[in-house]
Design a protein around this motif. Structure first.
Motif, PDB file in Angstrom:
ATOM      1  N   LYS A 184      39.196  49.018  26.801  1.00 38.59           N
ATOM      2  CA  LYS A 184      40.351  49.821  26.432  1.00 38.59           C
ATOM      3  C   LYS A 184      41.617  48.975  26.504  1.00 38.59           C
ATOM      4  O   LYS A 184      41.846  48.273  27.493  1.00 38.59           O
ATOM      5  CB  LYS A 184      40.474  51.020  27.373  1.00 38.59           C
ATOM      6  N   PRO A 185      42.445  49.004  25.450  1.00 31.71           N
ATOM      7  CA  PRO A 185      43.710  48.258  25.507  1.00 31.71           C
ATOM      8  C   PRO A 185      44.507  48.643  26.743  1.00 31.71           C
ATOM      9  O   PRO A 185      44.657  49.814  27.079  1.00 31.71           O
ATOM     10  CB  PRO A 185      44.421  48.694  24.215  1.00 31.71           C
ATOM     11  N   GLY A 186      45.018  47.633  27.439  1.00 25.96           N
ATOM     12  CA  GLY A 186      45.762  47.866  28.667  1.00 25.96           C
ATOM     13  C   GLY A 186      44.916  47.823  29.918  1.00 25.96           C
ATOM     14  O   GLY A 186      45.444  48.003  31.025  1.00 25.96           O
ATOM     15  N   ALA A 187      43.605  47.587  29.780  1.00 31.16           N
ATOM     16  CA  ALA A 187      42.738  47.492  30.961  1.00 31.16           C
ATOM     17  C   ALA A 187      43.208  46.364  31.863  1.00 31.16           C
ATOM     18  O   ALA A 187      43.725  45.341  31.402  1.00 31.16           O
ATOM     19  CB  ALA A 187      41.292  47.269  30.536  1.00 31.16           C
ATOM     20  N   LYS A 188      43.015  46.550  33.157  1.00 33.52           N
ATOM     21  CA  LYS A 188      43.487  45.579  34.138  1.00 33.52           C
ATOM     22  C   LYS A 188      42.319  44.823  34.763  1.00 33.52           C
ATOM     23  O   LYS A 188      41.222  45.357  34.910  1.00 33.52           O
ATOM     24  CB  LYS A 188      44.299  46.276  35.232  1.00 33.52           C
ATOM     25  N   ILE A 189      42.568  43.577  35.130  1.00 34.45           N
ATOM     26  CA  ILE A 189      41.616  42.762  35.887  1.00 34.45           C
ATOM     27  C   ILE A 189      41.993  42.911  37.358  1.00 34.45           C
ATOM     28  O   ILE A 189      43.052  42.444  37.792  1.00 34.45           O
ATOM     29  CB  ILE A 189      41.677  41.288  35.464  1.00 34.45           C
ATOM     30  N   GLU A 190      41.139  43.554  38.127  1.00 31.54           N
ATOM     31  CA  GLU A 190      41.447  43.867  39.519  1.00 31.54           C
ATOM     32  C   GLU A 190      40.777  42.875  40.471  1.00 31.54           C
ATOM     33  O   GLU A 190      39.608  42.523  40.284  1.00 31.54           O
ATOM     34  CB  GLU A 190      40.970  45.280  39.858  1.00 31.54           C
ATOM     35  N   ILE A 191      41.487  42.440  41.479  1.00 33.26           N
ATOM     36  CA  ILE A 191      40.934  41.581  42.523  1.00 33.26           C
ATOM     37  C   ILE A 191      40.465  42.467  43.669  1.00 33.26           C
ATOM     38  O   ILE A 191      41.265  43.158  44.305  1.00 33.26           O
ATOM     39  CB  ILE A 191      41.980  40.565  43.028  1.00 33.26           C
ATOM     40  N   LEU A 192      39.160  42.430  43.949  1.00 28.98           N
ATOM     41  CA  LEU A 192      38.571  43.271  44.984  1.00 28.98           C
ATOM     42  C   LEU A 192      38.473  42.561  46.328  1.00 28.98           C
ATOM     43  O   LEU A 192      38.570  43.195  47.381  1.00 28.98           O
ATOM     44  CB  LEU A 192      37.176  43.732  44.562  1.00 28.98           C
ATOM     45  N   ALA A 193      38.221  41.252  46.300  1.00 32.97           N
ATOM     46  CA  ALA A 193      38.086  40.469  47.528  1.00 32.97           C
ATOM     47  C   ALA A 193      38.393  39.017  47.206  1.00 32.97           C
ATOM     48  O   ALA A 193      38.326  38.591  46.051  1.00 32.97           O
ATOM     49  CB  ALA A 193      36.679  40.608  48.120  1.00 32.97           C
ATOM     50  N   LYS A 194      38.719  38.246  48.258  1.00 32.13           N
ATOM     51  CA  LYS A 194      39.109  36.854  48.037  1.00 32.13           C
ATOM     52  C   LYS A 194      38.774  36.027  49.267  1.00 32.13           C
ATOM     53  O   LYS A 194      38.380  36.546  50.314  1.00 32.13           O
ATOM     54  CB  LYS A 194      40.596  36.770  47.732  1.00 32.13           C
TER      55      LYS A 194
END
Length: 351
Positions: free
Chosen positions: A60-70
């Motif tokens: 979907k346009p505008g979808a975000k790449i989320e950081i869950l852990a690092k």
């Protein structure tokens, strides 16, 4: 075609980018100074780059790449466990598998995961690709033990006890199994590059003169499918299992191959599905892990992040993580793509 970029929220990373090229230059990987931890609150990063309008039907346009852990050294091998309702993935150099859930965040799932020996050794000792067999048991590509193995314990009570599925071909020790996939008839396909050896290609412990792709039948027989790829890595079947895709993580020939799967399980008619060699001059990361959606669309980690291809090999767009990106995995209904990228665990919601 003009490139359109959806700008999400850019998160500035620190730390060195780890790539397959660097794997060949160093026998030992230094640990990160960070302690792995869940990202709370969840932040976003990167961009989603569109090259074809067909991408709008996938993400979907505008979808975000989320950081869950690092905080990982080199995260790899994500796998969703449906019965446990959790994601597991590897941090290879520390020889550890982690689990992540929405409720509890990040926890250690299994350690050791890829090397069970008592003599300390360098290199990428942990497990890499993780898959489930037809019985729902965990199967691991173990770098340090140089074998395909099955966890000899329940998924909800994991302990480092393993059953060897394959560790040799024609009497010679495998290099370091990297990624794997099961065919519906129970045949196990896996790749065997040298990344888990302490000195890669120059390791005196290397017994096979090539980097093979293999098939293991349910009776345990190991068949060599091809030895023509310099660095075979991720692999996946098309939905009808008539095509096998294989990534080649060689910076000198950064390609994905497609092969016709024969009735006897062998492969033939190999052809280049997509060549990303030129992209390495501008983007970090080599062809690595890949997954194929139910509609035949390929999600393949490579230069820039996760490249999205139509079944015909058209590059529709890229989930640009800003990191050398190792692998990806779907949740059960394929509405979420989980991504392991260098020291991060990420996700993107898809259609």
């Amino acid at each position: 075609m003009r490139t359109v970029t959806y700008i999400v929220v850019v998160f500035l990373f620190t730390g060195l980018t780890f790539s397959c090229q660097q794997r060949e230059k160093a026998a030992t990987i230094p640990p990160t100074s960070a302690t792995p931890m869940s990202q709370t609150p969840i932040t976003t990063t990167g961009t989603i780059e569109k090259f074809d309008n067909a991408l709008d039907q996938i993400i979907k346009p505008g979808a975000k790449i989320e950081i869950l852990a690092k905080g990982f050294t080199w995260s790899e091998g994500p796998l969703w466990l449906p019965q446990e309702n959790k994601l597991i993935f590897c941090d290879i150099p520390p020889n550890t598998i982690y689990q992540w859930t929405e409720k509890s965040g990040l926890e250690v799932y299994l350690k050791p995961s890829g090397y069970t020996g008592t003599i300390p050794r360098g290199g990428e000792v942990g497990s890499n690709g993780l898959i489930l067999d037809k019985e729902g048991r965990l199967v691991l590509c173990q770098h340090g033990d140089r074998r395909m193995a099955r966890l000899d314990a329940p998924l909800d009570a994991p302990v480092p006890k393993f059953f060897t599925i394959a560790d040799r071909y024609e009497g010679k020790k495998l290099n370091s199994p990297n990624d794997a996939v099961y065919k519906s008839n129970g045949d196990l396909y896996f790749t065997d590059p040298p990344y888990g050896l302490e000195k890669n290609m120059d390791d005196p412990a290397k017994e096979l003169p090539y980097q093979g792709v293999y098939r293991v039948t349910p009776d345990g027989t190991v068949h060599l499918l091809t030895k023509e790829l310099s660095r075979p890595n991720g692999l996946a079947f098309s939905p009808d299992e008539k095509t096998l895709y294989i990534a080649n993580s060689d910076p000198k020939r950064a390609i994905w191959m497609a092969y016709d799967v024969q009735p006897d399980g062998s492969i033939a008619n190999g052809r280049v599905f997509f060549d990303a060699t030129a992209m390495l001059q501008k983007e970090p990361g080599n062809p690595d892990g890949l997954k194929v959606a139910q509609n035949g669309v390929l999600f393949a980690t490579g230069p820039g992040g996760v490249l999205i291809f139509s079944p015909e090999g058209k590059h529709l767009g890229t989930i640009k993580t800003g990191q050398s990106t190792a692998n990806c995995a779907f949740n059960p209904d394929q509405s979420v793509l989980y991504i392991t990228a260098h020291m991060y665990l990420m996700r993107v919601k898809i259609k």
